[in-house]
Enzyme design. Sequence first.
Site, PDB file in Angstrom:
ATOM      1  N   LYS A 184      11.361  -3.748 -62.986  1.00 42.32           N
ATOM      2  CA  LYS A 184      12.403  -3.049 -62.244  1.00 42.32           C
ATOM      3  C   LYS A 184      12.202  -3.296 -60.758  1.00 42.32           C
ATOM      4  O   LYS A 184      11.287  -2.754 -60.143  1.00 42.32           O
ATOM      5  CB  LYS A 184      12.374  -1.543 -62.516  1.00 42.32           C
ATOM      6  CG  LYS A 184      13.631  -0.822 -62.026  1.00 42.32           C
ATOM      7  CD  LYS A 184      13.415   0.655 -61.812  1.00 42.32           C
ATOM      8  CE  LYS A 184      12.712   0.931 -60.511  1.00 42.32           C
ATOM      9  NZ  LYS A 184      13.479   0.475 -59.324  1.00 42.32           N
ATOM     10  N   GLU A 260      -0.995  -1.102 -56.604  1.00 41.80           N
ATOM     11  CA  GLU A 260      -1.171  -1.677 -55.268  1.00 41.80           C
ATOM     12  C   GLU A 260      -0.336  -0.819 -54.339  1.00 41.80           C
ATOM     13  O   GLU A 260       0.883  -0.931 -54.305  1.00 41.80           O
ATOM     14  CB  GLU A 260      -0.723  -3.145 -55.254  1.00 41.80           C
ATOM     15  CG  GLU A 260      -1.221  -3.902 -54.042  1.00 41.80           C
ATOM     16  CD  GLU A 260      -0.258  -3.841 -52.877  1.00 41.80           C
ATOM     17  OE1 GLU A 260      -0.511  -3.029 -51.957  1.00 41.80           O
ATOM     18  OE2 GLU A 260       0.729  -4.568 -52.874  1.00 41.80           O
TER      19      GLU A 260
END
Length: 487
Positions: A184, A260
């Site tokens: 996405k 991250e």
Amino acid sequence: MSATQERSAIDSVPTQLFIGGEWRDASGGATLDVEDPSTGETIAAVADATPDDSKAALDACVAVQGEWAAHPPRERGEILRRAYQQITERVDELATVMTLEMGKPLAESKAEITYASEFFRWFAEEAVRIEGRFATAPNGAGRLITMRQPVGPCYAITPWNFPMAMGTRKIGPAIAAGCTMVIKPAQQTPLSMYALAQILEEAGLPAGVLNVVTSKSSGDVSKPIISDPRLRKLTFTGSTEVGRKLVEQSAEGLLRTSMELGGNAPFLVFADADVDAAVDGAMIAKMRNIGEACTAANRFHVHESVADEFTEKLAKRMGAMKVGRGTEEGVEVGPLIDATQRDKVAELVGDATGKGADVVVGGSAGDGPGYFYEPTVLGGVPEGARLLKEEIFGPVAPVIGFSDEEQAIAAANDTEFGLVSYVYTSDVKRAFRVCEALETGMIGLNQGLVSNPAAPFGGVKASGFGREGGAEGIHEYLEIKYVAMAM
């Protein structure tokens, strides 16, 4: 670049959801607008997925996971190799699309396309290097065998600031390892990801291995995927705030996770550093991607003996940068992604100046349409300024002095984040001392760029966990199985 060329590049990109190898409209028929941040105008409308669409995308992953895991590693690698070649051949077209939806100058978009493609080339080579281990048990009575196998269906959420590279950094190792996935992209920059999906389709990636959904509501489409027991991995690049929520949601299914997250990168310049080289590095570390990067230098800690020289030279360089629409010739600084980000940068600068910081250059938002902010250098920044604690994500460089090495290290580590730091010194012993003491997952030593597909990218503390790129990157998509064998 003419308006016709821009329109042609945009029109070449699919705008439908990519599910099970088919391009299709959202089940509800809704669309979301994609905006050019340099003008505020809509340039495209892409499908706005529903929860039913996200379920269908995961269904497609699950249906082919077993077959894809058994696919020969060499052939998985060759698909990535062909995609790498196609990206390289289409760099101009892809860069135009990226600049129009994200804002960065064309030269920077081309650099990102090159960087993004390298993840496919790297993991094309890693696909055939998935190894196990065979050993004799210590008591000699049996054998110990370990093997690495695909984690299984994955869900990847990528940010808007590097719309293609953050995709290839996740898709590359997943494909190489034999995992299927739903991805996405951010709603601000979906076109680059759809262009990438189209390239992988043309490169021969089997239907269902990669599925792409876009939505105005990330939570609505993510929830049915993350809560589904068939999902085995969640990987996210974005803010620490959102990352914490996703980790909480992943706990129910005990998902394998890679996060991250945000950064607050310190840039340390010691008295023995080459100041001109440090300024060169600072320009890269601060102004790459208009400062909208988790690796961007967020605060400049400079030894008091060279602070004035460094500040003056940095301000001269940043003040000379041409600001404008990324498709215009000679532009070095494009707009920020949207009004919210521009206003945040302005707020942080206002907070710093209100507390006593000096504006050496810049310090204002641009006039007219688009979300522009001038390249800015602030001197005399007080300790209480918010931008020393918060991620700026814009073209603002606050400079703070320090007197000794211990003070510099303490200031650098005085943050919840730990993604990257930068160190400039000509003293080898100091370099090792400081690198060992800094609490970050990556360090740029006498250079302003750390990102490299051949190196493990990731942070510590509130900057997340897991690594992307390097030999370590594919391990995030592999489970270890141990077999105890009697003899």
